[in-house]
Scaffold this motif. Structure first.
Motif, PDB file in Angstrom:
ATOM      1  N   LYS A  14      -3.143 138.223 -19.021  1.00 28.70           N
ATOM      2  CA  LYS A  14      -2.754 139.266 -19.972  1.00 28.70           C
ATOM      3  C   LYS A  14      -3.734 139.246 -21.128  1.00 28.70           C
ATOM      4  O   LYS A  14      -4.017 138.192 -21.685  1.00 28.70           O
ATOM      5  CB  LYS A  14      -1.337 139.031 -20.490  1.00 28.70           C
ATOM      6  CG  LYS A  14      -0.271 139.228 -19.441  1.00 28.70           C
ATOM      7  CD  LYS A  14       1.110 139.050 -20.028  1.00 28.70           C
ATOM      8  CE  LYS A  14       2.154 139.206 -18.938  1.00 28.70           C
ATOM      9  NZ  LYS A  14       3.504 139.059 -19.454  1.00 28.70           N
ATOM     10  N   VAL A  15      -4.235 140.421 -21.486  1.00 30.93           N
ATOM     11  CA  VAL A  15      -5.188 140.554 -22.582  1.00 30.93           C
ATOM     12  C   VAL A  15      -4.686 141.652 -23.523  1.00 30.93           C
ATOM     13  O   VAL A  15      -4.230 142.707 -23.075  1.00 30.93           O
ATOM     14  CB  VAL A  15      -6.594 140.935 -22.033  1.00 30.93           C
ATOM     15  CG1 VAL A  15      -7.571 141.125 -23.179  1.00 30.93           C
ATOM     16  CG2 VAL A  15      -7.088 139.882 -21.075  1.00 30.93           C
ATOM     17  N   VAL A  16      -4.756 141.404 -24.824  1.00 27.49           N
ATOM     18  CA  VAL A  16      -4.394 142.408 -25.820  1.00 27.49           C
ATOM     19  C   VAL A  16      -5.688 142.956 -26.412  1.00 27.49           C
ATOM     20  O   VAL A  16      -6.492 142.204 -26.967  1.00 27.49           O
ATOM     21  CB  VAL A  16      -3.507 141.803 -26.936  1.00 27.49           C
ATOM     22  CG1 VAL A  16      -3.160 142.866 -27.971  1.00 27.49           C
ATOM     23  CG2 VAL A  16      -2.260 141.179 -26.344  1.00 27.49           C
ATOM     24  N   ASP A  17      -5.886 144.279 -26.274  1.00 28.53           N
ATOM     25  CA  ASP A  17      -7.127 144.869 -26.789  1.00 28.53           C
ATOM     26  C   ASP A  17      -7.004 145.153 -28.291  1.00 28.53           C
ATOM     27  O   ASP A  17      -6.002 144.844 -28.919  1.00 28.53           O
ATOM     28  CB  ASP A  17      -7.522 146.112 -25.991  1.00 28.53           C
ATOM     29  CG  ASP A  17      -6.557 147.277 -26.165  1.00 28.53           C
ATOM     30  OD1 ASP A  17      -5.649 147.189 -27.008  1.00 28.53           O
ATOM     31  OD2 ASP A  17      -6.723 148.281 -25.447  1.00 28.53           O
ATOM     32  N   MET A  18      -8.057 145.715 -28.882  1.00 32.11           N
ATOM     33  CA  MET A  18      -8.111 145.963 -30.326  1.00 32.11           C
ATOM     34  C   MET A  18      -7.015 146.924 -30.792  1.00 32.11           C
ATOM     35  O   MET A  18      -6.618 146.900 -31.953  1.00 32.11           O
ATOM     36  CB  MET A  18      -9.485 146.538 -30.703  1.00 32.11           C
ATOM     37  CG  MET A  18     -10.636 145.587 -30.400  1.00 32.11           C
ATOM     38  SD  MET A  18     -10.588 144.132 -31.426  1.00 32.11           S
ATOM     39  CE  MET A  18     -11.431 144.747 -32.864  1.00 32.11           C
ATOM     40  N   ASN A  19      -6.507 147.790 -29.889  1.00 30.64           N
ATOM     41  CA  ASN A  19      -5.465 148.758 -30.247  1.00 30.64           C
ATOM     42  C   ASN A  19      -4.063 148.177 -30.071  1.00 30.64           C
ATOM     43  O   ASN A  19      -3.081 148.877 -30.273  1.00 30.64           O
ATOM     44  CB  ASN A  19      -5.600 150.022 -29.387  1.00 30.64           C
ATOM     45  CG  ASN A  19      -6.927 150.712 -29.623  1.00 30.64           C
ATOM     46  OD1 ASN A  19      -7.433 150.725 -30.743  1.00 30.64           O
ATOM     47  ND2 ASN A  19      -7.495 151.268 -28.573  1.00 30.64           N
ATOM     48  N   ILE A  22      -1.455 145.987 -24.250  1.00 34.68           N
ATOM     49  CA  ILE A  22      -1.465 144.819 -23.370  1.00 34.68           C
ATOM     50  C   ILE A  22      -1.974 145.232 -21.996  1.00 34.68           C
ATOM     51  O   ILE A  22      -1.443 146.146 -21.376  1.00 34.68           O
ATOM     52  CB  ILE A  22      -0.057 144.199 -23.241  1.00 34.68           C
ATOM     53  CG1 ILE A  22       0.438 143.721 -24.602  1.00 34.68           C
ATOM     54  CG2 ILE A  22      -0.060 143.060 -22.225  1.00 34.68           C
ATOM     55  CD1 ILE A  22       1.870 143.238 -24.608  1.00 34.68           C
ATOM     56  N   MET A  23      -3.032 144.566 -21.568  1.00 39.60           N
ATOM     57  CA  MET A  23      -3.609 144.816 -20.244  1.00 39.60           C
ATOM     58  C   MET A  23      -3.268 143.609 -19.376  1.00 39.60           C
ATOM     59  O   MET A  23      -3.447 142.473 -19.803  1.00 39.60           O
ATOM     60  CB  MET A  23      -5.130 144.967 -20.341  1.00 39.60           C
ATOM     61  CG  MET A  23      -5.606 145.923 -21.423  1.00 39.60           C
ATOM     62  SD  MET A  23      -5.404 147.613 -20.957  1.00 39.60           S
ATOM     63  CE  MET A  23      -6.931 147.857 -20.108  1.00 39.60           C
ATOM     64  N   GLU A  24      -2.755 143.852 -18.178  1.00 42.15           N
ATOM     65  CA  GLU A  24      -2.388 142.762 -17.287  1.00 42.15           C
ATOM     66  C   GLU A  24      -3.116 142.919 -15.962  1.00 42.15           C
ATOM     67  O   GLU A  24      -3.169 144.002 -15.398  1.00 42.15           O
ATOM     68  CB  GLU A  24      -0.878 142.747 -17.055  1.00 42.15           C
ATOM     69  CG  GLU A  24      -0.410 141.604 -16.175  1.00 42.15           C
ATOM     70  CD  GLU A  24       1.107 141.549 -16.072  1.00 42.15           C
ATOM     71  OE1 GLU A  24       1.743 141.322 -17.114  1.00 42.15           O
ATOM     72  OE2 GLU A  24       1.620 141.739 -14.967  1.00 42.15           O
ATOM     73  N   GLU A  25      -3.687 141.822 -15.485  1.00 41.28           N
ATOM     74  CA  GLU A  25      -4.406 141.823 -14.212  1.00 41.28           C
ATOM     75  C   GLU A  25      -3.874 140.687 -13.352  1.00 41.28           C
ATOM     76  O   GLU A  25      -3.768 139.557 -13.795  1.00 41.28           O
ATOM     77  CB  GLU A  25      -5.903 141.632 -14.451  1.00 41.28           C
ATOM     78  CG  GLU A  25      -6.727 141.629 -13.193  1.00 41.28           C
ATOM     79  CD  GLU A  25      -8.204 141.451 -13.500  1.00 41.28           C
ATOM     80  OE1 GLU A  25      -8.784 140.508 -12.964  1.00 41.28           O
ATOM     81  OE2 GLU A  25      -8.750 142.254 -14.277  1.00 41.28           O
ATOM     82  N   THR A  26      -3.504 141.000 -12.112  1.00 38.30           N
ATOM     83  CA  THR A  26      -3.002 139.990 -11.179  1.00 38.30           C
ATOM     84  C   THR A  26      -3.978 139.848 -10.027  1.00 38.30           C
ATOM     85  O   THR A  26      -4.381 140.841  -9.422  1.00 38.30           O
ATOM     86  CB  THR A  26      -1.617 140.384 -10.641  1.00 38.30           C
ATOM     87  OG1 THR A  26      -0.723 140.551 -11.731  1.00 38.30           O
ATOM     88  CG2 THR A  26      -1.065 139.326  -9.706  1.00 38.30           C
ATOM     89  N   THR A  27      -4.349 138.603  -9.740  1.00 38.02           N
ATOM     90  CA  THR A  27      -5.268 138.303  -8.643  1.00 38.02           C
ATOM     91  C   THR A  27      -4.543 137.405  -7.644  1.00 38.02           C
ATOM     92  O   THR A  27      -3.929 136.416  -8.029  1.00 38.02           O
ATOM     93  CB  THR A  27      -6.520 137.572  -9.163  1.00 38.02           C
ATOM     94  OG1 THR A  27      -7.099 138.356 -10.207  1.00 38.02           O
ATOM     95  CG2 THR A  27      -7.528 137.366  -8.072  1.00 38.02           C
ATOM     96  N   SER A  28      -4.620 137.765  -6.373  1.00 31.25           N
ATOM     97  CA  SER A  28      -3.963 136.984  -5.328  1.00 31.25           C
ATOM     98  C   SER A  28      -4.990 136.593  -4.276  1.00 31.25           C
ATOM     99  O   SER A  28      -5.749 137.429  -3.804  1.00 31.25           O
ATOM    100  CB  SER A  28      -2.851 137.811  -4.698  1.00 31.25           C
ATOM    101  OG  SER A  28      -2.266 137.101  -3.635  1.00 31.25           O
TER     102      SER A  28
END
Length: 53
Positions: A14-19, A22-28
């Protein structure tokens, strides 16, 4: 019976950008880990009996 061990890994980032969004990326990732070695299932009380022989 299939004697290959399947390994799976799931990673979530999970990454929070400047605005403040919340951006979430799942890798399997899944892969087989070769052949398991042969084994014999034996109970401890059976080992004790065999040790007394």
């Amino acid at each position: 019976m299939d004697n290959t061990a399947k390994i799976s890994k799931v990673e979530t980032t999970k990454v929070v950008d400047m605005n403040g969004e919340i951006m979430e990326e799942t890798t399997s990732v899944s892969f087989n880990y070769g052949k398991e070695t042969d084994y014999i299932k034996i109970y401890l009380d059976n080992i004790v009996v065999l040790a007394e022989i």
